[in-house]
Design a protein around this motif. Structure first.
Motif, short mmCIF file in Angstrom:
data_model
loop_
_atom_site.label_atom_id
_atom_site.label_comp_id
_atom_site.label_asym_id
_atom_site.label_seq_id
_atom_site.Cartn_x
_atom_site.Cartn_y
_atom_site.Cartn_z
N ASP A 177 0.84 -1.19 0.00
CA ASP A 177 0.00 0.00 0.00
C ASP A 177 0.88 1.24 0.00
O ASP A 177 1.80 1.36 0.81
N GLU A 178 0.59 2.18 -0.91
CA GLU A 178 1.44 3.37 -1.08
C GLU A 178 1.41 4.26 0.15
O GLU A 178 2.39 4.94 0.46
N ARG A 179 0.25 4.31 0.86
CA ARG A 179 0.14 5.23 2.00
C ARG A 179 0.64 4.62 3.31
O ARG A 179 1.26 5.29 4.11
N THR A 180 0.32 3.34 3.55
CA THR A 180 0.66 2.74 4.83
C THR A 180 1.94 1.91 4.81
O THR A 180 2.55 1.66 5.84
N GLY A 181 2.35 1.43 3.61
CA GLY A 181 3.52 0.57 3.52
C GLY A 181 3.23 -0.88 3.84
O GLY A 181 4.13 -1.73 3.81
N ASP A 182 1.97 -1.21 4.16
CA ASP A 182 1.59 -2.58 4.50
C ASP A 182 1.48 -3.43 3.23
O ASP A 182 1.07 -2.95 2.18
N ARG A 183 1.83 -4.71 3.37
CA ARG A 183 1.64 -5.63 2.26
C ARG A 183 0.18 -6.08 2.24
O ARG A 183 -0.40 -6.40 3.27
N LEU A 184 -0.43 -6.09 1.06
CA LEU A 184 -1.85 -6.41 0.92
C LEU A 184 -2.04 -7.61 0.00
O LEU A 184 -1.22 -7.87 -0.87
N ARG A 185 -3.16 -8.29 0.23
CA ARG A 185 -3.57 -9.35 -0.69
C ARG A 185 -4.84 -8.86 -1.39
O ARG A 185 -5.85 -8.58 -0.74
N PHE A 186 -4.79 -8.74 -2.69
CA PHE A 186 -5.91 -8.20 -3.44
C PHE A 186 -7.01 -9.25 -3.60
O PHE A 186 -6.75 -10.45 -3.71
N LEU A 187 -8.24 -8.76 -3.62
CA LEU A 187 -9.40 -9.63 -3.73
C LEU A 187 -9.81 -9.88 -5.18
O LEU A 187 -10.10 -11.01 -5.58
N PHE A 188 -9.83 -8.80 -6.00
CA PHE A 188 -10.33 -8.91 -7.37
C PHE A 188 -9.17 -9.09 -8.35
O PHE A 188 -8.59 -8.11 -8.83
N VAL A 189 -8.80 -10.33 -8.59
CA VAL A 189 -7.69 -10.62 -9.49
C VAL A 189 -8.11 -11.70 -10.48
O VAL A 189 -9.05 -12.47 -10.25
N ASP A 190 -7.41 -11.75 -11.59
CA ASP A 190 -7.66 -12.77 -12.61
C ASP A 190 -6.30 -13.24 -13.14
O ASP A 190 -5.57 -12.46 -13.76
N HIS A 191 -5.94 -14.46 -12.83
CA HIS A 191 -4.63 -15.00 -13.23
C HIS A 191 -3.48 -14.12 -12.74
O HIS A 191 -2.53 -13.83 -13.47
N GLY A 192 -3.62 -13.65 -11.49
CA GLY A 192 -2.56 -12.86 -10.88
C GLY A 192 -2.54 -11.39 -11.23
O GLY A 192 -1.71 -10.64 -10.74
N LYS A 193 -3.48 -10.94 -12.08
CA LYS A 193 -3.52 -9.53 -12.46
C LYS A 193 -4.76 -8.85 -11.87
O LYS A 193 -5.83 -9.46 -11.79
N LEU A 194 -4.57 -7.60 -11.45
CA LEU A 194 -5.68 -6.85 -10.88
C LEU A 194 -6.74 -6.58 -11.93
O LEU A 194 -6.42 -6.20 -13.06
N LEU A 195 -8.01 -6.75 -11.55
CA LEU A 195 -9.10 -6.37 -12.44
C LEU A 195 -9.26 -4.86 -12.40
O LEU A 195 -9.13 -4.24 -11.34
N SER A 196 -9.56 -4.26 -13.52
CA SER A 196 -9.65 -2.80 -13.60
C SER A 196 -10.92 -2.29 -12.91
O SER A 196 -11.92 -3.00 -12.79
N GLU A 197 -10.84 -1.04 -12.46
CA GLU A 197 -12.01 -0.39 -11.87
C GLU A 197 -13.15 -0.30 -12.89
O GLU A 197 -14.32 -0.42 -12.53
N TYR A 198 -12.78 -0.09 -14.14
CA TYR A 198 -13.80 0.00 -15.19
C TYR A 198 -14.57 -1.31 -15.29
O TYR A 198 -15.80 -1.33 -15.35
N TYR A 199 -13.84 -2.43 -15.25
CA TYR A 199 -14.48 -3.75 -15.35
C TYR A 199 -15.34 -4.03 -14.12
O TYR A 199 -16.45 -4.56 -14.22
N LEU A 200 -14.81 -3.66 -12.94
CA LEU A 200 -15.50 -3.99 -11.70
C LEU A 200 -16.70 -3.11 -11.42
O LEU A 200 -17.70 -3.58 -10.86
N PHE A 201 -16.62 -1.84 -11.79
CA PHE A 201 -17.66 -0.89 -11.38
C PHE A 201 -18.42 -0.27 -12.55
O PHE A 201 -19.65 -0.36 -12.62
N GLU A 202 -17.71 0.38 -13.44
CA GLU A 202 -18.40 1.14 -14.49
C GLU A 202 -19.20 0.24 -15.43
O GLU A 202 -20.33 0.56 -15.81
N THR A 203 -18.65 -0.91 -15.80
CA THR A 203 -19.37 -1.80 -16.72
C THR A 203 -20.67 -2.32 -16.12
O THR A 203 -21.74 -2.16 -16.71
N PRO A 204 -20.65 -2.95 -14.93
CA PRO A 204 -21.92 -3.43 -14.36
C PRO A 204 -22.86 -2.29 -13.98
O PRO A 204 -24.08 -2.44 -14.08
N LEU A 205 -22.30 -1.15 -13.55
CA LEU A 205 -23.15 -0.02 -13.20
C LEU A 205 -23.87 0.50 -14.45
O LEU A 205 -25.06 0.85 -14.40
N GLY A 206 -23.15 0.55 -15.57
CA GLY A 206 -23.76 0.97 -16.83
C GLY A 206 -24.87 0.03 -17.25
O GLY A 206 -25.94 0.47 -17.70
#
Length: 220
Positions: free
Chosen positions: A2-31
């Motif tokens: 994490d850029e602000r806290t320096g803590d190591r994080l485990r991401f929830l929304f991933v696909d084959h080790g890559k982060l899913l985009s905000e557009y895919y997660l939010f804007e697409t279903p919201l649209g």
């Protein structure tokens, strides 16, 4: 990490080790949801965005008395100035302005002021603005866009046809004018001619608004 806290994080929304985009997660279903219930503009674009939920959260925190540092922390703001947009919504001066801006004899200025004065807004539109006045606040005034027009995405709202301001914003207008004058001097020293012109244009807009507010207050 994490850029602000320096803590190591485990991401929830991933696909084959890559982060899913905000557009895919939010804007697409919201649209898709907006289109399903008819929340679209004349061009078929959805009128509710993921960013609007952030704005709603900031507004609710401010209206319920949250401290500025709390709003900053929740929204991830790095500058207090960003969170002040929400904190000012609870300003008593703005509350008085809210009660007066749409009433008879209200002192208003800006491109959208004439629409209010001449009654070109429907009764339903005026009722919506009364109810949602806090949520339409910008830095130097308010946006009169209605829900069916979608969220305001205009960076040049000082000349936007839906922009309106009142005497309560005079101190902010003058503060912004002083900032623009400093930016003009800085741009001149750097030889940035286009930047000088841009900031001078903003100063002229603010001067026009201040003159219009003064004239309206004096009954001219």
């Amino acid at each position: 990490v994490d850029e602000r806290t320096g803590d190591r994080l485990r991401f929830l929304f991933v696909d084959h080790g890559k982060l899913l985009s905000e557009y895919y997660l939010f804007e697409t279903p919201l649209g898709e949801a907006c289109r399903a219930v008819g929340l679209v503009d004349a061009r078929g674009r959805h009128t509710v965005t993921a960013h609007r939920f952030r704005h709603t959260l900031g507004t609710q925190l401010a209206e319920r008395g949250a401290r500025l540092d709390t709003i900053m922390s929740v929204l991830g703001h790095e500058s207090p100035a960003m969170s002040m947009v929400y904190a000012r919504i609870s300003d008593p001066e703005v509350l008085r302005d809210y009660r007066a801006v749409l009433g008879p004899g209200a002192v208003i200025a800006g491109p959208g002021a004439e629409a209010l004065r001449t009654g070109r807004l429907t009764a339903g539109a005026v009722d919506w603005l009364r109810t949602n006045f806090f949520k339409t606040e910008l830095e130097l005034g308010h946006c009169l866009r209605l829900p069916e027009e979608g969220p305001c995405e205009c960076d040049l709202y000082l000349t936007c046809s839906r922009f309106v301001t009142t005497p309560a914003y005079t101190p902010r207008l003058r503060e912004r004018r002083a900032v623009e004058l400093r930016l003009i001097e800085d741009a001149r020293e750097r030889g940035l001619g286009r930047e000088v012109e841009r900031h001078e244009c903003v100063v002229r807009r603010i001067d026009t608004l201040l003159v219009d507010l003064t004239r309206s207050s004096s009954g001219c």
